[in-house]
Design a protein around this motif. Structure first.
Motif, PDB file in Angstrom:
ATOM      1  N   HIS A 212       0.864  -1.178   0.000  1.00  0.00           N
ATOM      2  CA  HIS A 212       0.000   0.000   0.000  1.00  0.00           C
ATOM      3  C   HIS A 212       0.903   1.231   0.000  1.00  0.00           C
ATOM      4  O   HIS A 212       1.488   1.583   1.033  1.00  0.00           O
ATOM      5  N   ALA A 213       1.054   1.863  -1.159  1.00  0.00           N
ATOM      6  CA  ALA A 213       1.988   2.986  -1.256  1.00  0.00           C
ATOM      7  C   ALA A 213       1.640   3.845  -2.469  1.00  0.00           C
ATOM      8  O   ALA A 213       0.860   3.441  -3.334  1.00  0.00           O
ATOM      9  N   ASP A 214       2.246   5.029  -2.504  1.00  0.00           N
ATOM     10  CA  ASP A 214       2.071   5.954  -3.623  1.00  0.00           C
ATOM     11  C   ASP A 214       3.116   5.623  -4.697  1.00  0.00           C
ATOM     12  O   ASP A 214       4.321   5.621  -4.401  1.00  0.00           O
ATOM     13  N   ALA A 215       2.652   5.361  -5.906  1.00  0.00           N
ATOM     14  CA  ALA A 215       3.577   5.030  -6.993  1.00  0.00           C
ATOM     15  C   ALA A 215       4.530   6.181  -7.297  1.00  0.00           C
ATOM     16  O   ALA A 215       5.614   5.969  -7.833  1.00  0.00           O
ATOM     17  N   GLY A 216       4.141   7.382  -6.946  1.00  0.00           N
ATOM     18  CA  GLY A 216       4.992   8.546  -7.210  1.00  0.00           C
ATOM     19  C   GLY A 216       6.165   8.640  -6.249  1.00  0.00           C
ATOM     20  O   GLY A 216       7.162   9.311  -6.535  1.00  0.00           O
ATOM     21  N   GLN A 217       6.048   8.005  -5.085  1.00  0.00           N
ATOM     22  CA  GLN A 217       7.112   8.009  -4.067  1.00  0.00           C
ATOM     23  C   GLN A 217       7.033   6.670  -3.348  1.00  0.00           C
ATOM     24  O   GLN A 217       6.419   6.562  -2.286  1.00  0.00           O
ATOM     25  N   THR A 218       7.640   5.659  -3.932  1.00  0.00           N
ATOM     26  CA  THR A 218       7.401   4.291  -3.460  1.00  0.00           C
ATOM     27  C   THR A 218       7.982   3.996  -2.078  1.00  0.00           C
ATOM     28  O   THR A 218       7.512   3.098  -1.399  1.00  0.00           O
ATOM     29  N   MET A 219       9.047   4.709  -1.689  1.00  0.00           N
ATOM     30  CA  MET A 219       9.757   4.452  -0.416  1.00  0.00           C
ATOM     31  C   MET A 219      10.449   3.082  -0.422  1.00  0.00           C
ATOM     32  O   MET A 219      10.828   2.581   0.633  1.00  0.00           O
ATOM     33  N   GLU A 220      10.605   2.463  -1.577  1.00  0.00           N
ATOM     34  CA  GLU A 220      11.307   1.181  -1.651  1.00  0.00           C
ATOM     35  C   GLU A 220      12.818   1.421  -1.667  1.00  0.00           C
ATOM     36  O   GLU A 220      13.289   2.502  -2.042  1.00  0.00           O
TER      37      GLU A 220
ATOM     38  N   TRP B  98      -0.296   8.667 -17.126  1.00  0.00           N
ATOM     39  CA  TRP B  98      -1.048   9.844 -17.590  1.00  0.00           C
ATOM     40  C   TRP B  98      -1.767  10.560 -16.440  1.00  0.00           C
ATOM     41  O   TRP B  98      -2.162  11.712 -16.570  1.00  0.00           O
ATOM     42  N   THR B  99      -1.899   9.875 -15.281  1.00  0.00           N
ATOM     43  CA  THR B  99      -2.609  10.492 -14.150  1.00  0.00           C
ATOM     44  C   THR B  99      -1.649  11.148 -13.148  1.00  0.00           C
ATOM     45  O   THR B  99      -2.110  11.801 -12.219  1.00  0.00           O
ATOM     46  N   LEU B 100      -0.344  10.977 -13.322  1.00  0.00           N
ATOM     47  CA  LEU B 100       0.591  11.459 -12.302  1.00  0.00           C
ATOM     48  C   LEU B 100       0.666  12.982 -12.293  1.00  0.00           C
ATOM     49  O   LEU B 100       0.762  13.613 -13.358  1.00  0.00           O
ATOM     50  N   THR B 101       0.664  13.555 -11.100  1.00  0.00           N
ATOM     51  CA  THR B 101       0.753  15.025 -10.997  1.00  0.00           C
ATOM     52  C   THR B 101       2.190  15.495 -11.176  1.00  0.00           C
ATOM     53  O   THR B 101       2.427  16.605 -11.632  1.00  0.00           O
ATOM     54  N   ASP B 102       3.165  14.654 -10.811  1.00  0.00           N
ATOM     55  CA  ASP B 102       4.573  15.022 -10.987  1.00  0.00           C
ATOM     56  C   ASP B 102       5.319  13.816 -11.580  1.00  0.00           C
ATOM     57  O   ASP B 102       6.042  13.095 -10.877  1.00  0.00           O
ATOM     58  N   PRO B 103       5.153  13.589 -12.898  1.00  0.00           N
ATOM     59  CA  PRO B 103       5.766  12.403 -13.496  1.00  0.00           C
ATOM     60  C   PRO B 103       7.286  12.392 -13.377  1.00  0.00           C
ATOM     61  O   PRO B 103       7.886  11.324 -13.217  1.00  0.00           O
ATOM     62  N   ALA B 104       7.927  13.561 -13.437  1.00  0.00           N
ATOM     63  CA  ALA B 104       9.404  13.589 -13.373  1.00  0.00           C
ATOM     64  C   ALA B 104       9.880  13.037 -12.025  1.00  0.00           C
ATOM     65  O   ALA B 104      10.842  12.249 -11.971  1.00  0.00           O
ATOM     66  N   GLU B 105       9.192  13.432 -10.959  1.00  0.00           N
ATOM     67  CA  GLU B 105       9.562  12.941  -9.626  1.00  0.00           C
ATOM     68  C   GLU B 105       9.367  11.417  -9.555  1.00  0.00           C
ATOM     69  O   GLU B 105      10.201  10.693  -8.999  1.00  0.00           O
TER      70      GLU B 105
ATOM     71  N   GLY C  47      18.154  -2.664 -15.128  1.00  0.00           N
ATOM     72  CA  GLY C  47      16.758  -3.072 -14.978  1.00  0.00           C
ATOM     73  C   GLY C  47      15.873  -2.459 -16.053  1.00  0.00           C
ATOM     74  O   GLY C  47      16.268  -1.520 -16.739  1.00  0.00           O
ATOM     75  N   ARG C  48      14.685  -3.005 -16.198  1.00  0.00           N
ATOM     76  CA  ARG C  48      13.782  -2.551 -17.261  1.00  0.00           C
ATOM     77  C   ARG C  48      12.534  -1.888 -16.675  1.00  0.00           C
ATOM     78  O   ARG C  48      11.993  -2.359 -15.672  1.00  0.00           O
ATOM     79  N   LEU C  49      12.107  -0.826 -17.348  1.00  0.00           N
ATOM     80  CA  LEU C  49      10.862  -0.138 -16.991  1.00  0.00           C
ATOM     81  C   LEU C  49       9.907  -0.287 -18.165  1.00  0.00           C
ATOM     82  O   LEU C  49      10.234   0.100 -19.292  1.00  0.00           O
ATOM     83  N   LEU C  50       8.754  -0.885 -17.926  1.00  0.00           N
ATOM     84  CA  LEU C  50       7.771  -1.102 -18.994  1.00  0.00           C
ATOM     85  C   LEU C  50       6.503  -0.320 -18.666  1.00  0.00           C
ATOM     86  O   LEU C  50       5.874  -0.554 -17.632  1.00  0.00           O
ATOM     87  N   ILE C  51       6.168   0.599 -19.565  1.00  0.00           N
ATOM     88  CA  ILE C  51       4.976   1.446 -19.356  1.00  0.00           C
ATOM     89  C   ILE C  51       3.996   1.189 -20.492  1.00  0.00           C
ATOM     90  O   ILE C  51       4.374   1.234 -21.662  1.00  0.00           O
ATOM     91  N   TYR C  52       2.769   0.927 -20.112  1.00  0.00           N
ATOM     92  CA  TYR C  52       1.699   0.742 -21.105  1.00  0.00           C
ATOM     93  C   TYR C  52       0.658   1.799 -20.775  1.00  0.00           C
ATOM     94  O   TYR C  52       0.002   1.726 -19.739  1.00  0.00           O
ATOM     95  N   ASP C  53       0.568   2.805 -21.619  1.00  0.00           N
ATOM     96  CA  ASP C  53      -0.268   3.936 -21.231  1.00  0.00           C
ATOM     97  C   ASP C  53      -0.735   4.709 -22.450  1.00  0.00           C
ATOM     98  O   ASP C  53      -0.386   4.392 -23.574  1.00  0.00           O
ATOM     99  N   GLY C  54      -1.496   5.722 -22.193  1.00  0.00           N
ATOM    100  CA  GLY C  54      -1.937   6.621 -23.249  1.00  0.00           C
ATOM    101  C   GLY C  54      -2.335   7.929 -22.599  1.00  0.00           C
ATOM    102  O   GLY C  54      -2.445   7.997 -21.382  1.00  0.00           O
ATOM    103  N   ASP C  55      -2.508   8.945 -23.419  1.00  0.00           N
ATOM    104  CA  ASP C  55      -3.000  10.208 -22.862  1.00  0.00           C
ATOM    105  C   ASP C  55      -4.500  10.245 -23.106  1.00  0.00           C
ATOM    106  O   ASP C  55      -4.972  10.716 -24.130  1.00  0.00           O
ATOM    107  N   TRP C  56      -5.230   9.688 -22.138  1.00  0.00           N
ATOM    108  CA  TRP C  56      -6.670   9.513 -22.329  1.00  0.00           C
ATOM    109  C   TRP C  56      -7.426  10.832 -22.298  1.00  0.00           C
ATOM    110  O   TRP C  56      -8.589  10.888 -22.710  1.00  0.00           O
TER     111      TRP C  56
END
Ligand SMILES: C[S@@+](CC[C@H](N)C(=O)[O-])C[C@H]1O[C@@H](n2cnc3c(N)ncnc32)[C@H](O)[C@@H]1O
Length: 141
Positions: free
Chosen positions: A49-57, A72-79, A92-101
């Motif tokens: 249970h965490a915020d994807a924008g600041q995972t704390m991992e 597309w929903t993130l308020t601060d994608p750069a962060e 490591g690999r980052l895989l994003i499946y998204d669109g600008d809905w």
């Protein structure tokens, strides 16, 4: 592997069934409750249970991160991207499946018009008009 914004765990199930050890993260407790119930039998799966924008991992703790319908929903994608590259192992690999809905392409607008017409012809008796208006307002802002 870390799955961000797992929702009720549909993608979680796919990657788990491919043999990956998965951490599935979401910030909406109700989604996690459903996901946990659906996947109670899976042994290589933990929920977070965490915020994807600041995972704390911890730094460098995942060999892969994936997400669908989140960026597309993130308020601060750069962060968020800084955080994800911090917790990815080198290489490591980052895989994003998204669109600008909020800004659909011509075929997306066409599909939306078809759906709108469909809903006028065959209204859904369970449709929540107030929720529909709120969604329309958010998408225009
Ligand atoms: C459209 S659902 C997608 C679920 C899943 N990724 C899929 O494709 O089936 C969006 C999910 O993202 C989660 N979410 C949105 N923003 C988030 C954030 N900043 N941190 C964690 N979860 C988030 C919501 O709670 C919701 O479960």
């Amino acid at each position: 592997m870390l799955e961000l914004a797992c929702g009720t765990g549909e993608i979680t199930q796919l990657v788990h069934n491919l043999g990956h050890e998965v951490t599935a993260l979401d910030f909406f407790e109700a989604m996690l409750v459903v996901a946990k119930a659906k996947h109670a039998d899976k042994t290589r799966l933990r929920f977070l249970h965490a915020d994807a924008g600041q995972t704390m991992e911890p730094d460098g703790s995942y060999d892969a991160i994936l997400c669908r319908c989140l960026v597309w929903t993130l308020t601060d994608p750069a962060e968020a991207f800084d955080d994800w590259f911090r917790i990815l192992r080198p290489g490591g690999r980052l895989l994003i499946y998204d669109g600008d809905w909020a800004k659909p392409c011509p075929s997306g607008r066409w599909a939306a018009q078809i759906l709108e017409t469909w809903e006028k012809l065959l209204p859904d008796p369970n449709h929540d008009a107030a929720m529909g208006d709120l969604h329309g307002h958010i998408m225009k802002s």
